[in-house]
Motif scaffolding. Structure first.
Motif, PDB file in Angstrom:
ATOM      1  N   TYR A 156      -3.108   3.124  -8.649  1.00 27.95           N
ATOM      2  CA  TYR A 156      -3.583   4.063  -7.632  1.00 27.95           C
ATOM      3  C   TYR A 156      -2.746   3.934  -6.356  1.00 27.95           C
ATOM      4  N   ARG A 157      -3.306   3.421  -5.272  1.00 29.17           N
ATOM      5  CA  ARG A 157      -2.546   3.408  -4.010  1.00 29.17           C
ATOM      6  C   ARG A 157      -1.813   2.088  -3.793  1.00 29.17           C
ATOM      7  N   ASN A 158      -1.900   1.168  -4.751  1.00 29.39           N
ATOM      8  CA  ASN A 158      -1.239  -0.126  -4.606  1.00 29.39           C
ATOM      9  C   ASN A 158      -0.097  -0.280  -5.602  1.00 29.39           C
TER      10      ASN A 158
ATOM     11  N   ASP B 130       0.869  -1.171   0.000  1.00 30.93           N
ATOM     12  CA  ASP B 130       0.000   0.000   0.000  1.00 30.93           C
ATOM     13  C   ASP B 130       0.911   1.228   0.000  1.00 30.93           C
TER      14      ASP B 130
ATOM     15  N   PRO C  65       0.638   4.693   0.214  1.00 32.55           N
ATOM     16  CA  PRO C  65       0.643   5.705   1.277  1.00 32.55           C
ATOM     17  C   PRO C  65       1.225   5.176   2.599  1.00 32.55           C
TER      18      PRO C  65
ATOM     19  N   LYS D 152     -10.917   3.301  -8.555  1.00 33.48           N
ATOM     20  CA  LYS D 152      -9.499   2.971  -8.494  1.00 33.48           C
ATOM     21  C   LYS D 152      -9.254   1.466  -8.479  1.00 33.48           C
TER      22      LYS D 152
END
Length: 464
Positions: A323-325, A259, A261, A415
């Motif tokens: 996206y966030r991955n 992840d 972030p 996403k």
């Protein structure tokens, strides 16, 4: 010199009572000094000592004579001896390694075998302070890895025991003087005078210049080495903790998902080390062409604001940002995936290609409105229901939306990773009305009719 070696050994707890200790001996001044020194403390520590000499067969009869010299000296000093010939030339062609690297690999393999044979606790090697300076300078030229820059460890795990290096606190000149004082006439390897090896170049041309400025450069360097190794050990421990918190591992597919972030919330020093831990986990053997360039690419990928990005690493490792991955995966280890189209009767149940189960029932009292459940009035849809992957131009509508929206745009808004979109299941009725993009968006049927009977769908991910 002896007092310094004793203090150094005590500081690092190098020796233990009643230990079985192997000694790597080449016949040169460094290793002969080590063999002699250990024989002088053998009784004090109740050591069981075995000397190991290896003929790399690189200098014909000369290297064979070196081993014979060590064997004869051991007989005089009452030290147990083991000798071995290894074929470096054949091995380096087979393994595509340089001469020095091939010789080292074979040497350490034999050391490890003898550690097992003797159930040994320690392997003593004669690296000295000048070796430490040379190694750190060579690594500084070759590598940007802090671990490499920290040089030769005083003590490290090896086979069933540990490698120890009691002479890192003294210089080569001191060891040569020690040999002279104790009547030892060591063998001299003429290849040590050749500049073709990087270490010899550093030894002959660079180290003397440094010693002109600081005659105790070996002490300064050893302290730096120990500090760097202690820092590296602590940071690696913290990086392992970070790895366990941020990395989701799929062992069957040899994949690692992070992840972004969460990953970026850690200090940069730990991010770098965790990146290398991930690579160490994935690669069975580290690629030679993996460099700091790939590290820069990885961090560039983390910082990129685009939704989906991919980069290729050596040996078919692919990094895919969605996206966030960010997913690390090997292309050849990925199962082939394709679109599908199935029908579902009501009541009924089907198994989807991803391992999930979709079931349908009639009910007068719908009770579950979770993300894995879809409910509509039975008169609003035309059966049978179709479960399929998306097609070009697919659209759906839901309560509160003015008109309809493309499935492609819904995926982007939600996403959903790019590689998952082609196999993501959706539900439509027999009239082509998309009712449910499973787990993402619940639509409303076009028909606005009502009775007291409902259709309730339930999506069970199972092992999906």
């Amino acid at each position: 010199m002896i007092e310094r070696v004793k203090a150094f050994s005590q500081k690092h707890n190098l020796f233990t009572k009643n230990a079985t200790i192997l000694v790597g001996v080449s016949g040169g001044p460094d290793s002969m000094a080590l063999l002699h020194y250990l024989s002088t403390i053998q009784a004090e520590w109740s050591l069981h000592m075995i000397a190991i000499a290896i003929d790399h067969q690189l200098r014909g009869e000369e290297s064979k004579s070196d081993v014979h010299y060590v064997e004869e000296t051991c007989k005089k000093w009452g030290v147990e001896f083991v000798g071995k010939q290894v074929d470096v030339d054949s091995f380096k062609k087979k393994s595509k390694l340089g001469t020095q690297a091939a010789a080292r690999k074979l040497r350490y393999e034999y050391f490890a075998e003898q550690m097992e044979t003797y159930n040994a606790d320690l392997l003593a090697l004669a690296h000295h302070g000048d070796d430490q300076v040379e190694t750190m300078l060579m690594n500084f030229v070759r590598s940007s890895n802090p671990k490499a820059l920290s040089g030769i460890p005083v003590k490290r795990p090896f086979a069933k025991g540990k490698i120890i290096r009691p002479f890192l606190c003294v210089t080569k000149l001191e060891l040569e003087a020690y040999c002279k004082e104790n009547g030892i006439t060591p063998r001299i390897d003429p290849s040590n005078a050749k500049d073709v090896y990087t270490r010899n170049f550093v030894r002959k041309h660079i180290l003397p210049l440094l010693k002109e400025k600081n005659s105790s450069i070996h002490i300064t360097t050893q302290r730096l080495s120990e500090s760097l190794q202690e820092d590296e050990q602590y940071l690696n421990q913290e990086a392992k903790k970070m790895f366990s918190h941020v990395a989701e591992i799929d062992q069957t597919k040899c994949e690692v998902l992070i992840d972004i972030p969460t990953y970026q919330s850690y200090p940069y020093a730990l991010q770098r080390r965790t990146f290398h831990l991930i690579l160490n986990y994935l690669y069975e053997e580290f690629p030679k062409n993996l460099s700091y360039v790939h590290e820069d690419q990885f961090f560039g990928l983390l910082e990129n604001t685009s939704g989906n990005q991919k980069i290729d690493f050596p040996l078919h490792l692919k990094l895919e940002k969605s996206y966030r991955n960010l997913l690390f995966r090997f292309l050849e280890k990925q199962p082939l995936q394709s679109d599908f189209h199935m029908t579902l009767d009501v009541p009924g149940e089907i198994k989807l290609p991803n391992g999930a189960t979709l079931s349908a029932i009639y009910t007068d009292n719908p009770s579950n409105h979770s993300i894995g459940t879809y409910i509509c009035n039975a008169d609003q849809v035309t059966l049978p229901l179709h479960i399929r992957t998306r097609k070009e131009g697919d659209r759906m509508r839901w309560k509160g939306l003015n008109g309809s929206k493309k499935i492609k745009d819904i995926f982007i808004d939600a996403k959903i990773p790019l590689e998952q979109r082609e196999t993501w299941p959706l539900v439509e009725d027999n009239d082509g009305d998309i009712l449910w993009l499973i787990g993402v968006k619940k639509g409303i049927p076009t028909k606005q009719m009502e009775n007291n009977t409902y259709i309730q769908l339930h999506y069970d991910k199972g092992n999906a």
